[in-house]
Motif scaffolding. Structure first.
Motif, PDB file in Angstrom:
ATOM      1  N   VAL A 168     -15.846  -1.388   1.039  1.00 28.56           N
ATOM      2  CA  VAL A 168     -14.995  -2.627   0.364  1.00 28.56           C
ATOM      3  C   VAL A 168     -13.719  -2.277   0.373  1.00 28.56           C
ATOM      4  N   ALA A 169     -13.171  -0.932  -0.137  1.00 29.65           N
ATOM      5  CA  ALA A 169     -11.929  -0.792  -0.254  1.00 29.65           C
ATOM      6  C   ALA A 169     -11.301  -0.641   1.265  1.00 29.65           C
ATOM      7  N   LEU A 170     -12.076  -0.109   2.193  1.00 28.57           N
ATOM      8  CA  LEU A 170     -11.406   0.153   3.473  1.00 28.57           C
ATOM      9  C   LEU A 170     -11.363  -1.159   4.031  1.00 28.57           C
ATOM     10  N   CYS A 171     -12.216  -2.148   3.887  1.00 37.53           N
ATOM     11  CA  CYS A 171     -12.288  -3.577   4.798  1.00 37.53           C
ATOM     12  C   CYS A 171     -10.973  -4.249   4.047  1.00 37.53           C
ATOM     13  N   CYS A 172     -10.460  -3.873   2.810  1.00 36.56           N
ATOM     14  CA  CYS A 172      -9.319  -4.553   2.267  1.00 36.56           C
ATOM     15  C   CYS A 172      -7.850  -3.917   2.719  1.00 36.56           C
ATOM     16  N   LEU A 173      -8.182  -2.556   2.440  1.00 30.56           N
ATOM     17  CA  LEU A 173      -6.817  -1.654   2.464  1.00 30.56           C
ATOM     18  C   LEU A 173      -6.587  -1.786   3.975  1.00 30.56           C
ATOM     19  N   SER A 174      -7.389  -1.660   4.768  1.00 28.70           N
ATOM     20  CA  SER A 174      -6.944  -1.479   6.407  1.00 28.70           C
ATOM     21  C   SER A 174      -5.948  -2.564   6.920  1.00 28.70           C
ATOM     22  N   PRO A 175      -6.482  -3.887   6.491  1.00 31.75           N
ATOM     23  CA  PRO A 175      -5.619  -5.011   7.041  1.00 31.75           C
ATOM     24  C   PRO A 175      -4.687  -5.218   6.287  1.00 31.75           C
ATOM     25  N   ILE A 176      -4.726  -4.908   4.679  1.00 29.43           N
ATOM     26  CA  ILE A 176      -3.260  -4.924   3.996  1.00 29.43           C
ATOM     27  C   ILE A 176      -2.270  -4.036   4.448  1.00 29.43           C
ATOM     28  N   GLY A 177      -2.721  -2.875   4.560  1.00 25.94           N
ATOM     29  CA  GLY A 177      -1.817  -2.039   5.114  1.00 25.94           C
ATOM     30  C   GLY A 177      -1.252  -2.137   6.503  1.00 25.94           C
ATOM     31  N   GLN A 178      -2.046  -2.911   7.288  1.00 31.10           N
ATOM     32  CA  GLN A 178      -1.533  -3.151   8.534  1.00 31.10           C
ATOM     33  C   GLN A 178      -0.473  -4.370   8.556  1.00 31.10           C
ATOM     34  N   GLN A 179      -0.844  -5.231   7.723  1.00 27.65           N
ATOM     35  CA  GLN A 179       0.242  -6.105   7.244  1.00 27.65           C
ATOM     36  C   GLN A 179       1.623  -5.861   6.728  1.00 27.65           C
ATOM     37  N   LEU A 180       1.262  -4.961   5.699  1.00 31.54           N
ATOM     38  CA  LEU A 180       2.628  -4.489   4.956  1.00 31.54           C
ATOM     39  C   LEU A 180       3.649  -3.732   5.870  1.00 31.54           C
TER      40      LEU A 180
END
Length: 545
Positions: free
Chosen positions: A157-169
């Motif tokens: 769950v964290a990987l699904c959220c953090l990966s695109p968030i990190g990419q956008q950041l």
């Protein structure tokens, strides 16, 4: 406080619910941060390579140091938990995790990233990860496989959220702004630590005491050794190394060390693999989201399956199958040549990776038990830290020399399959030989107990018979019946006066003494008698005569 963990007495029964669901939620979030961060940071590798002019192997060290700190500080976490408890250790760990990422946003070299993101953030995550698992396994017993599966689902769950968030950041604020925002998110670890309420005994002991029977109260009063508070403190240890004497623990540690050499390699390199094929950055980062989405459902499902009555005793073999599945997916994924094939690989890898994540700590708990789990997990993580520190960097070095991702995935898959074979084979050859011995020992102990009980019962029956014997003897060998005296001992007929037809009074005590001594000898051979009992019976018989 000594070495006694203040998180609750060891004899308290796990509630399998109640506040345990809040503990499960906190463990869910902590597991997500701990496992997803080393993979989510990989989305910044391309910018770090351009910023510091380094290679793939150099950036791979960031994830390796993170995982190495997560695993290598296991014994330190065990000592701190056994000394101070889970809640304060997790609160301090949340501060360290956040501080490391914030400091990394001001880094001027790749070595600063190693120190801040790798060491400081890794230490903070370790101080949260291990205590969360310990508290989870204290609050759940019957539902422990399901609880471990749900908690492990926090990683995908964290990987699904953090990966695109990190990419956008990274696109909006750059890698420095991304590290700063992620550092703020890690402060939630302190909130999760506050949820780890110590496990206490029954909150209503007075009602339970009122319902107890007088016999139970008397038994509690007659057992002062169990209520002595000094003995548990003296027996407690900050770090219990006796788990290494368990053969099952040795096999598990060896297999886990081989497994982590290749387990974390594909998630770290799959994004770069897709970019190498020409995929866009957003589509490449989507692979981690796909992997995590599949993993979300795989872990709880595997936890439910592992909790089945006929599967739970064979959890080790289910864990071995999961590792073989994972390694085979790596080997087949190494032949992918298009983005769509990488998507299929991520689906199968997500299922197998979720099974491994849901079962690894459940198997360890089954091997060592709840009391020694806090020490066992620390020692296991320490052994795995060396393999984690070598795995991804060696794969990155291999990629720098060959420029071919196929060899990287082949190597990772082979290592995971080898670990599964070691675990299953050693468990089948060595652990199965130990199982038949336990029932034999139990039957032997049960036989000794039965023999002792029968021996005591025979003595009681014999004593009761001796007390009831004088009237019978009086009827059989009394002076008024000369015929029964001669029938009892034929030898007395030859010693009697032939002319009178009656036994002689002078010779009558001798046959009686012979009968008595013969009976005593036979009874001594059949069942031991005390000397006092024999003498009392002789005196009674003499009085009768």
């Amino acid at each position: 406080m000594g070495g006694v963990s203040p998180d609750g007495p060891g004899g308290v029964r796990a509630p399998d619910g109640g506040w345990g669901w809040a503990v499960l939620f906190g463990c869910f979030v902590i597991t997500g941060f701990s496992y997803a961060f080393p993979k989510a940071v990989s989305v910044f590798f391309k910018q770090l390579i351009a910023e510091f002019h380094v290679g793939y192997s150099d950036t791979a060290w960031i994830s390796s140091i993170l995982l190495a700190m997560l695993y290598g500080t296991g014994p330190i976490c065990s000592i701190l938990v056994n000394r101070f408890g889970c809640r304060p250790v997790m609160m301090v760990g949340g501060i360290f995790a956040s501080l490391g990422m914030i400091m990394a946003s001001f880094a001027t070299s790749i070595y600063h990233i190693y120190l801040t993101t790798g060491v400081i953030t890794g230490l903070g995550l370790a101080l949260n990860f291990q205590p969360a698992l310990i508290m989870l396994n204290r609050y759940f017993s019957e539902r422990r496989p399901l609880a471990n599966g749900l908690a492990a689902a926090g990683s995908p769950v964290a990987l699904c959220c953090l990966s695109p968030i990190g990419q956008q950041l990274g696109h909006v604020y750059g890698w420095r702004g991304g590290f700063l925002v992620l550092g703020g998110l890690l402060l939630n670890c302190c909130v999760c630590g506050a949820l780890m309420r110590p496990l206490t005994s029954d909150p209503k002991p007075k009602r339970r005491r009122d319902q107890e029977t007088p016999r139970a109260v008397q038994d509690q009063k007659e057992a002062p050794a169990t209520s002595d508070p000094a003995k548990p403190k003296a027996a407690a240890k900050l770090l219990d190394f006796s788990v290494f004497r368990e053969r099952g623990f040795q096999i598990y540690t060896l297999a886990a060390a081989i497994m982590v050499l290749g387990l974390f390699v594909p998630p770290v390199f799959v994004v770069s693999y897709a970019k190498h094929m020409g995929a866009e950055d957003n589509r490449a980062a989507l692979l981690l989201s796909i992997l995590g989405f599949i993993d979300i459902f795989a872990r709880p499902t595997c936890g439910v399956i592992a909790g089945l009555r006929w599967v739970r005793p064979r959890c080790v073999y289910l864990f071995s199958f999961a590792m073989i599945f994972n390694g085979t997916a790596d080997i087949l994924g190494s032949f992918a040549s298009t983005y769509d094939e990488l998507v299929v690989f991520c689906v199968f890898f997500g299922v197998s990776y979720g099974m491994v994540g849901a079962l690894q700590f459940e198997v360890l708990m089954t091997i060592v038990g709840t009391e020694r789990f806090s020490s066992a997990i620390g020692l296991v993580l320490l052994v795995e830290a060396l393999a984690v520190l070598v795995g991804p960097p060696s794969a990155g070095r291999l990629l720098d020399y060959t420029h071919n991702y196929q060899y990287v995935f082949l190597l990772a898959g082979s290592e995971v399959v080898l670990s599964a074979l070691v675990l299953a084979t050693c468990n089948f050859l060595f652990m199965r030989k130990k199982e038949p011995e336990e029932p034999a020992v139990r039957e032997r102990e049960r036989g000794e107990h039965t023999h002792t009980h029968a021996h005591t019962h025979t003595e009681r029956e014999h004593e009761r018979g001796e007390r009831e014997r004088p009237p019978e003897e009086m009827q059989q060998i009394g002076p008024s019946s000369s015929s029964s005296s001669s029938a009892t001992n034929p030898a007395s007929n030859s010693a009697s006066n032939p002319s009178s037809g009656h036994t002689s009074p002078a010779l009558s005590p001798a046959p009686v003494a012979e009968v008595t001594s013969a009976k005593v000898e036979v009874e001594k051979q059949q069942q031991p008698m005390s000397s006092a009992l024999c003498s009392s019976s002789l005196e009674e018989m003499t009085k009768v005569l």
